[in-house]
Design a protein around this motif. Structure first.
Motif, short mmCIF file in Angstrom:
data_model
loop_
_atom_site.label_atom_id
_atom_site.label_comp_id
_atom_site.label_asym_id
_atom_site.label_seq_id
_atom_site.Cartn_x
_atom_site.Cartn_y
_atom_site.Cartn_z
N ALA A 203 11.72 -4.33 13.14
CA ALA A 203 11.47 -4.95 14.44
C ALA A 203 12.67 -5.77 14.90
O ALA A 203 13.05 -5.73 16.08
CB ALA A 203 10.23 -5.84 14.36
N THR A 204 13.29 -6.50 13.97
CA THR A 204 14.47 -7.29 14.32
C THR A 204 15.62 -6.38 14.72
O THR A 204 16.35 -6.67 15.69
CB THR A 204 14.89 -8.16 13.12
OG1 THR A 204 13.83 -9.06 12.80
CG2 THR A 204 16.14 -8.98 13.46
N ARG A 205 15.79 -5.29 14.01
CA ARG A 205 16.86 -4.34 14.36
C ARG A 205 16.65 -3.79 15.77
O ARG A 205 17.61 -3.65 16.53
CB ARG A 205 16.90 -3.20 13.33
CG ARG A 205 17.58 -3.58 12.02
CD ARG A 205 17.43 -2.48 10.98
NE ARG A 205 17.93 -1.20 11.47
CZ ARG A 205 19.21 -0.83 11.42
NH1 ARG A 205 20.12 -1.64 10.91
NH2 ARG A 205 19.58 0.35 11.86
N ARG A 206 15.41 -3.48 16.12
CA ARG A 206 15.14 -2.97 17.47
C ARG A 206 15.42 -4.03 18.52
O ARG A 206 15.96 -3.73 19.58
CB ARG A 206 13.69 -2.50 17.58
CG ARG A 206 13.41 -1.18 16.88
CD ARG A 206 12.10 -0.55 17.38
NE ARG A 206 10.97 -1.42 17.14
CZ ARG A 206 10.26 -1.43 16.03
NH1 ARG A 206 10.59 -0.64 15.03
NH2 ARG A 206 9.21 -2.23 15.91
N THR B 163 0.84 -1.19 0.00
CA THR B 163 0.00 0.00 0.00
C THR B 163 0.88 1.24 0.00
O THR B 163 1.81 1.33 0.79
CB THR B 163 -0.89 0.02 1.25
OG1 THR B 163 -1.67 -1.17 1.27
CG2 THR B 163 -1.80 1.24 1.24
N PRO B 164 0.62 2.22 -0.89
CA PRO B 164 1.44 3.44 -0.92
C PRO B 164 1.48 4.11 0.44
O PRO B 164 0.46 4.26 1.11
CB PRO B 164 0.72 4.30 -1.96
CG PRO B 164 -0.01 3.32 -2.84
CD PRO B 164 -0.43 2.22 -1.92
N GLY B 165 2.68 4.54 0.85
CA GLY B 165 2.83 5.23 2.12
C GLY B 165 2.95 4.31 3.31
O GLY B 165 3.14 4.76 4.43
N ARG B 166 2.84 3.01 3.09
CA ARG B 166 2.93 2.05 4.19
C ARG B 166 4.08 1.09 3.91
O ARG B 166 4.20 0.57 2.81
CB ARG B 166 1.62 1.27 4.31
CG ARG B 166 1.59 0.30 5.48
CD ARG B 166 0.23 -0.36 5.59
NE ARG B 166 -0.82 0.61 5.84
CZ ARG B 166 -2.10 0.30 5.89
NH1 ARG B 166 -2.50 -0.94 5.69
NH2 ARG B 166 -3.01 1.25 6.12
N PRO B 167 5.00 0.87 4.89
CA PRO B 167 6.15 0.00 4.65
C PRO B 167 5.72 -1.43 4.36
O PRO B 167 4.72 -1.91 4.89
CB PRO B 167 6.94 0.10 5.96
CG PRO B 167 5.94 0.51 6.99
CD PRO B 167 4.98 1.39 6.26
N ALA B 168 6.48 -2.10 3.50
CA ALA B 168 6.21 -3.50 3.20
C ALA B 168 6.42 -4.32 4.45
O ALA B 168 7.14 -3.94 5.37
CB ALA B 168 7.15 -3.97 2.09
N LEU B 169 5.76 -5.49 4.48
CA LEU B 169 5.84 -6.35 5.66
C LEU B 169 7.28 -6.72 5.96
O LEU B 169 7.69 -6.76 7.12
CB LEU B 169 5.00 -7.60 5.44
CG LEU B 169 4.94 -8.60 6.62
CD1 LEU B 169 4.39 -7.91 7.86
CD2 LEU B 169 4.07 -9.79 6.24
N SER B 170 8.07 -6.99 4.91
CA SER B 170 9.47 -7.36 5.12
C SER B 170 10.25 -6.22 5.77
O SER B 170 11.11 -6.44 6.62
CB SER B 170 10.12 -7.74 3.78
OG SER B 170 10.06 -6.66 2.87
N GLU B 171 9.93 -4.97 5.40
CA GLU B 171 10.58 -3.81 6.00
C GLU B 171 10.19 -3.67 7.46
O GLU B 171 11.01 -3.33 8.32
CB GLU B 171 10.22 -2.54 5.23
CG GLU B 171 10.73 -2.52 3.80
CD GLU B 171 10.26 -1.29 3.05
OE1 GLU B 171 9.56 -0.46 3.66
OE2 GLU B 171 10.59 -1.16 1.86
#
Length: 211
Positions: free
Chosen positions: A24-27, A11-19
């Motif tokens: 979340a993993t980075r945090r 969806t435009p303006g919404r990050p892809a699930l992979s992103e």
């Protein structure tokens, strides 16, 4: 075919699930690293230690972070993003200086609660980020990104263009006052909470007569 293609398109303006998962993993890894830094010190903690504690291999770690000095960036950026979001949502009738201080206090409390970061962990993490040369660069990069986020928000609140020099100066001054306040708080040079230190620095900024 069309419906399948549409489902695969973010969806435009919404990050892809992979992103979203990557962030979340980075945090999560950043939180693990922060605890290790607080317990053992930054220098004594190795990338192997962080990867092992996070339950991942070294190759996986380096897919998420270029190096050890970058691992705390997600945690440092959480507060900056939360502050920008709160300032953008602050009622327009509230004066800018008051809105900056109020939004920082709300954002800090909310972000720390949501991420489960205790003050006992935050202070040494910020102190390391501001004192150690390797982490200092990451800290200043996060601050630069935060300043860039403030510019369009301040422009919208003041009815000016984001290209207005006064807007850029206001964003720089506000961000610098907050950065100095947090650094002094991390050093233990000012009493109270980080938000108290920010309020104090913003009050001094409002009454600044040296320029």
């Amino acid at each position: 075919m069309t419906s399948e293609r549409n489902r695969a398109t973010p969806t435009p303006g919404r990050p892809a699930l992979s992103e979203t998962r990557r962030a979340a993993t980075r945090r999560e890894v950043a939180m693990v690293a922060a605890h290790l830094f607080a317990e053992n010190g930054y220098t004594a903690t190795t990338v192997d230690d962080i990867a092992a504690a996070a339950g991942m291999g070294l190759r996986t770690f380096y897919r998420y972070f270029p190096g050890k000095e970058d691992v705390v960036a997600p945690l440092l950026a959480i507060g900056a993003q939360a502050w920008a979001d709160e300032l953008a949502a602050c009622p327009p009738a509230i004066p800018l200086r008051e809105a900056i201080g109020r939004s920082y206090r709300t954002a800090t409390a909310t972000a720390l609660a949501e991420e489960g970061i205790a003050e006992s962990l935050l202070r040494p993490l910020l102190r390391a980020a501001t004192e150690l040369p390797a982490l200092r660069a990451t800290w200043l990069r996060v601050q630069q990104d935060c300043e860039a986020q403030l510019i369009p928000i301040i422009a919208a609140r003041t009815g000016r263009s984001p290209d207005d020099l006064d807007v850029a100066i206001a964003a720089a001054m506000a961000n610098t006052a907050v950065r100095l306040a947090v650094e002094l708080w991390a050093e233990g040079a000012v009493p109270g909470s980080a938000a108290d230190a920010v309020d104090s620095c913003l009050t001094r900024l409002a009454g600044q007569t040296l320029l």
